[in-house]
Design a protein around this motif. Structure first.
Motif, PDB file in Angstrom:
ATOM      1  N   UNK A  92      10.907  17.686  -8.781  1.00 58.67           N
ATOM      2  CA  UNK A  92      11.493  18.366  -7.313  1.00 58.67           C
ATOM      3  C   UNK A  92      10.360  18.869  -6.381  1.00 58.67           C
ATOM      4  N   UNK A  93       9.417  19.749  -7.135  1.00 57.84           N
ATOM      5  CA  UNK A  93       8.333  20.255  -6.394  1.00 57.84           C
ATOM      6  C   UNK A  93       7.451  19.228  -5.716  1.00 57.84           C
ATOM      7  N   UNK A  94       6.990  18.104  -6.520  1.00 57.99           N
ATOM      8  CA  UNK A  94       6.419  16.926  -6.207  1.00 57.99           C
ATOM      9  C   UNK A  94       6.714  16.319  -4.875  1.00 57.99           C
ATOM     10  N   UNK A  95       8.163  15.971  -4.977  1.00 57.41           N
ATOM     11  CA  UNK A  95       9.002  15.399  -3.879  1.00 57.41           C
ATOM     12  C   UNK A  95       9.013  16.402  -2.726  1.00 57.41           C
ATOM     13  N   UNK A  96       8.917  17.539  -2.813  1.00 56.95           N
ATOM     14  CA  UNK A  96       9.051  18.445  -1.639  1.00 56.95           C
ATOM     15  C   UNK A  96       7.630  18.357  -0.974  1.00 56.95           C
ATOM     16  N   UNK A  97       6.745  18.402  -1.919  1.00 57.26           N
ATOM     17  CA  UNK A  97       5.335  18.089  -1.445  1.00 57.26           C
ATOM     18  C   UNK A  97       5.123  17.104  -0.571  1.00 57.26           C
ATOM     19  N   UNK A  98       5.482  15.840  -1.041  1.00 54.78           N
ATOM     20  CA  UNK A  98       5.443  14.446  -0.581  1.00 54.78           C
ATOM     21  C   UNK A  98       6.200  14.404   0.753  1.00 54.78           C
ATOM     22  N   UNK A  99       7.158  15.182   0.744  1.00 57.45           N
ATOM     23  CA  UNK A  99       8.287  15.053   2.139  1.00 57.45           C
ATOM     24  C   UNK A  99       8.078  16.242   2.739  1.00 57.45           C
ATOM     25  N   UNK A 100       6.988  16.997   2.953  1.00 60.51           N
ATOM     26  CA  UNK A 100       6.543  18.173   3.692  1.00 60.51           C
ATOM     27  C   UNK A 100       6.497  17.725   4.923  1.00 60.51           C
ATOM     28  N   UNK A 101       6.031  16.789   5.450  1.00 61.77           N
ATOM     29  CA  UNK A 101       5.465  16.448   6.818  1.00 61.77           C
ATOM     30  C   UNK A 101       6.568  15.936   7.562  1.00 61.77           C
ATOM     31  N   UNK A 102       7.491  15.476   6.766  1.00 60.64           N
ATOM     32  CA  UNK A 102       8.487  14.649   7.580  1.00 60.64           C
ATOM     33  C   UNK A 102       9.549  15.551   8.214  1.00 60.64           C
ATOM     34  N   UNK A 103       9.802  15.219   9.394  1.00 56.02           N
ATOM     35  CA  UNK A 103      10.948  15.992  10.211  1.00 56.02           C
ATOM     36  C   UNK A 103      12.560  15.482   9.856  1.00 56.02           C
ATOM     37  N   UNK A 104      13.147  16.344   9.429  1.00 52.51           N
ATOM     38  CA  UNK A 104      14.484  16.090   9.106  1.00 52.51           C
ATOM     39  C   UNK A 104      15.306  15.818  10.129  1.00 52.51           C
ATOM     40  N   UNK A 105      16.104  14.549  10.125  1.00 57.44           N
ATOM     41  CA  UNK A 105      16.939  14.220  11.019  1.00 57.44           C
ATOM     42  C   UNK A 105      18.373  14.663  11.055  1.00 57.44           C
ATOM     43  N   UNK A 106      18.732  15.164  12.179  1.00 59.81           N
ATOM     44  CA  UNK A 106      20.042  16.046  11.913  1.00 59.81           C
ATOM     45  C   UNK A 106      21.119  14.800  11.684  1.00 59.81           C
TER      46      UNK A 106
END
Length: 178
Positions: A96-110
């Motif tokens: 979970x932490x690694x996935x959040x780290x990898x996806x940290x720069x992504x902007x969430x789309x509403x």
């Protein structure tokens, strides 16, 4: 973004420990991490079901005669499953932490922008006017195609009925001839 080898997250590298496998282990992408996380969750559910099964079958030492060896076996299995469950939860936390780290720069789309929908009140935003119109046009085209398909199916059914009647008549004539 490279990730640490799988062995660092509590997983064995497996029987393919060659240089290519080690290179692939270092470059784990987010999708494979999600798959590993899904498998870990499935293992957690399986272990939890095993624990509940053991607890259901286990007799409590409340003065009733029971076999001590069986009780001790079940108790050790329960403790082993609990240990493995805690390891699986730690592994899931790492994934979970690694996935959040990898996806940290992504902007969430509403979610509203991902799902085309038609608002019932008249206040439509200009940026969302395209997808609902596209969805309604696509729905209309599908309805037209379905209507044409039903007509063609009806025509084919009529032709099959006519052929069936013709074959019936031919067979009847041949039977009368003999």
């Amino acid at each position: 973004m490279s990730t640490p080898p799988l062995a660092a997250s509590g997983m064995a590298p497996g029987p393919f420990a060659g240089p290519q496998a080690q290179q692939a282990a270092r470059e784990v992408n987010t999708a494979s991490l999600c798959r590993i996380g899904q498998e870990t969750v499935q293992d957690i559910v399986y272990r939890t079901m095993e624990i509940f099964q053991l607890l259901r079958n286990m007799q409590l030492p409340n003065g009733v005669t029971y076999h001590t060896g069986t009780y001790q076996d079940r108790l050790t299995k329960l403790q082993d499953n609990l240990r493995q469950l805690s390891v699986l939860f730690r592994k899931l936390r790492l994934v979970y932490d690694k996935c959040n780290e990898n996806c940290g720069g992504m902007d969430p789309i509403p979610v509203e922008q991902l799902i085309p929908y038609v608002e019932e009140d008249g206040s439509k935003n200009d940026d969302r006017a395209g997808p609902p119109r596209f969805a309604s046009e696509e729905r209309r085209e599908i309805a037209e195609v379905n209507k044409k398909l039903k007509q063609k199916n009806q025509q084919l059914k009529q032709i099959m009925d006519q052929l069936r009647n013709l074959i019936w008549d031919i067979n009847a004539m041949l039977a009368m001839r003999n």
